[in-house]
Design a protein around this motif. Sequence first.
Motif, PDB file in Angstrom:
ATOM      1  N   GLN A 142      86.626  16.840  46.601  1.00 16.04           N
ATOM      2  CA  GLN A 142      87.651  17.067  45.568  1.00 16.04           C
ATOM      3  C   GLN A 142      87.088  16.803  44.175  1.00 16.04           C
ATOM      4  OE1 GLN A 142      90.137  18.874  47.677  1.00 16.04           O
ATOM      5  NE2 GLN A 142      90.848  18.332  45.632  1.00 16.04           N
ATOM      6  N   HIS A 143      86.250  15.787  44.079  1.00 15.48           N
ATOM      7  CA  HIS A 143      85.617  15.469  42.791  1.00 15.48           C
ATOM      8  C   HIS A 143      84.746  16.630  42.315  1.00 15.48           C
ATOM      9  CE1 HIS A 143      83.443  13.219  39.696  1.00 15.48           C
ATOM     10  NE2 HIS A 143      82.310  13.642  40.257  1.00 15.48           N
ATOM     11  N   PHE A 144      83.950  17.204  43.218  1.00 18.93           N
ATOM     12  CA  PHE A 144      83.058  18.306  42.840  1.00 18.93           C
ATOM     13  C   PHE A 144      83.843  19.586  42.552  1.00 18.93           C
ATOM     14  CE2 PHE A 144      79.749  15.914  45.480  1.00 18.93           C
ATOM     15  CZ  PHE A 144      79.201  15.318  44.348  1.00 18.93           C
ATOM     16  N   ILE A 145      84.927  19.809  43.291  1.00 21.34           N
ATOM     17  CA  ILE A 145      85.778  20.969  43.013  1.00 21.34           C
ATOM     18  C   ILE A 145      86.345  20.883  41.597  1.00 21.34           C
ATOM     19  CG2 ILE A 145      88.024  22.006  43.574  1.00 21.34           C
ATOM     20  CD1 ILE A 145      87.341  21.495  46.535  1.00 21.34           C
ATOM     21  N   ALA A 187      79.816  27.602  47.034  1.00 24.45           N
ATOM     22  CA  ALA A 187      81.102  28.176  47.445  1.00 24.45           C
ATOM     23  C   ALA A 187      81.974  28.500  46.239  1.00 24.45           C
ATOM     24  CB  ALA A 187      81.827  27.202  48.374  1.00 24.45           C
ATOM     25  N   MET A 188      81.939  27.630  45.238  1.00 30.82           N
ATOM     26  CA  MET A 188      82.727  27.865  44.026  1.00 30.82           C
ATOM     27  C   MET A 188      82.241  29.117  43.299  1.00 30.82           C
ATOM     28  SD  MET A 188      85.064  25.360  43.536  1.00 30.82           S
ATOM     29  CE  MET A 188      85.320  25.067  41.782  1.00 30.82           C
ATOM     30  N   LYS A 229      85.980  23.182  35.946  1.00 26.23           N
ATOM     31  CA  LYS A 229      85.763  23.138  34.487  1.00 26.23           C
ATOM     32  C   LYS A 229      84.545  23.943  34.081  1.00 26.23           C
ATOM     33  CE  LYS A 229      87.775  18.532  33.789  1.00 26.23           C
ATOM     34  NZ  LYS A 229      87.485  17.124  33.404  1.00 26.23           N
ATOM     35  N   ILE A 230      83.466  23.792  34.843  1.00 27.57           N
ATOM     36  CA  ILE A 230      82.216  24.466  34.497  1.00 27.57           C
ATOM     37  C   ILE A 230      82.316  25.981  34.672  1.00 27.57           C
ATOM     38  CG2 ILE A 230      79.761  24.714  35.127  1.00 27.57           C
ATOM     39  CD1 ILE A 230      80.351  22.056  33.791  1.00 27.57           C
ATOM     40  N   LEU A 231      82.963  26.421  35.759  1.00 25.76           N
ATOM     41  CA  LEU A 231      82.987  27.837  36.116  1.00 25.76           C
ATOM     42  C   LEU A 231      84.295  28.538  35.746  1.00 25.76           C
ATOM     43  CD1 LEU A 231      81.393  27.472  39.684  1.00 25.76           C
ATOM     44  CD2 LEU A 231      80.234  28.165  37.578  1.00 25.76           C
ATOM     45  N   VAL A 254      74.680  13.294  49.326  1.00 22.66           N
ATOM     46  CA  VAL A 254      75.659  13.724  48.322  1.00 22.66           C
ATOM     47  C   VAL A 254      75.156  14.943  47.553  1.00 22.66           C
ATOM     48  CG1 VAL A 254      76.951  13.030  46.258  1.00 22.66           C
ATOM     49  CG2 VAL A 254      76.594  11.394  48.103  1.00 22.66           C
ATOM     50  N   ARG A 255      73.848  14.991  47.304  1.00 24.39           N
ATOM     51  CA  ARG A 255      73.283  16.132  46.578  1.00 24.39           C
ATOM     52  C   ARG A 255      73.503  17.432  47.358  1.00 24.39           C
ATOM     53  NH1 ARG A 255      67.413  15.100  45.656  1.00 24.39           N
ATOM     54  NH2 ARG A 255      68.188  13.612  44.123  1.00 24.39           N
ATOM     55  N   GLU A 256      73.335  17.369  48.677  1.00 23.12           N
ATOM     56  CA  GLU A 256      73.543  18.561  49.497  1.00 23.12           C
ATOM     57  C   GLU A 256      75.006  18.988  49.467  1.00 23.12           C
ATOM     58  OE1 GLU A 256      72.854  20.201  54.082  1.00 23.12           O
ATOM     59  OE2 GLU A 256      72.504  18.084  53.610  1.00 23.12           O
TER      60      GLU A 256
END
Length: 454
Positions: free
Chosen positions: A326-329, A370-371, A334-336, A360-362
């Motif tokens: 959820q944090h990375f989503i 996916a995003m 914001k970035i994309l 975590v990097r993977e």
Amino acid sequence: MLETGAILKSLIDNLELGIHIVNKEGKTVYYNEAMEQIEGLKKSEVIGKRIDEYLQGVNEDSSTIMRCLKSGKKIKDVIQRYSSLYGKKIITINTTVPVVYKHKVIASIEIAKNMTQIKELNEKLCKLQSSEKGEKTNYHFNDIIGKSKSIREAVSKAMRASLSNSSVLIYGETGCGKEVFAQSIHYNGIRSNKPFVPINCAAIPSSLLEGMLFGTTKGSFTGSENKKGLFEIANRGTILLDEINSMDSYLQSKLLRVLQEGYIRPIGSNKTIDIDVRIIATLNENPKKLIKEGKLRKDFYYRLSVIKINVPPLRKRKEDIELLSQHFIKYYNKILGKNVKSIQDKVMNKFLQYDWPGNVRELRNVIEYAMNMSDGEKILSREYFDSKAIGQDEKSFASEYDLNEVSLNEYLMSIEKKVIERELKKQNYNITKASKRLKISRQSLQYKIKKYRL
């Protein structure tokens, strides 16, 4: 005789030094893979050609290989600066020897050591020197995401370490977030307004690393100048020595003396410089194993590990996977410029079954991919994820990935990725050899590697 020739060819082909041979007419007759890497050219572009046909600003007078061919004399350790056909800037140190047969020079062999990377590293060091604190990412403890007991214990220990000046050793597998811990300790600690200087010990040759750490005086070795070392730049701050086990034993012993005595001596100087630097070091392998194998000095290890922090791998804190996802989503929204809300339950179940060797990097890379592949959807479904990331192996791929769930094109792309990945492993990730085996161009293979994130 034929066997001897094959052995010699295999040896020369796999040397890290560039080997370039011209015949008595000055035309290239041999050009190894290391030379391809140095000059950014293919063998097919140089074999049978004279050097002025594929190098910019190089002629018979300026070229060491042509001068050696004409004079019949060995030329040793000459620095060459030139450009390839495509404008790539190259710096090499060359030794060139004539091949004499029946009192006549029949060829010239050039042995080239690539100095381009060293120059780039030197420029990075200069940038660090020109900046009081260098370039910072500024991670803090609230950037460490997780609710599991193991990660909270590691964070708690790191918080206490931030209030100290003692050396810290952070141990964790690749991709666990060791630098996030290191930066958090520095930027939340008593040295937070002083420099934080990270250096990846694995990425820099030992011969260069010593000069980067301790500084150099003019003339102490070929091409050196009076330059501050990273310890002097980091004075009163923190230096992060990432993958410390990559450092050779001699440099480990020298660093041990620095830690014990509190001063450094630049290479080539007889003067010492007092320094006050906190050391944070990281290891991505078990320290006991490294000591046993002789890759890590025992006395150096004990001096570094006054405070030792173990960062748990993701497979041992799977309750954090959903939170991290959820944090990375949220971050990539914001970035994309996307509006993704969550990940499909079926995919999340696969995430929880997978061991995440890249940690975590993977996970971050899988979600970023996916995003990028999604197109306006609010839920990231199975079709947007790499098959490995959702826990499938080659044997189960065909049976689990039926055409009711993915398109034929996606199915074929997944197979192509597996074939490329397998061939790359077979060829030890040598792109030239793999492209030949796959019967595609080197450029096409590089494109597909980038496309499939291999």
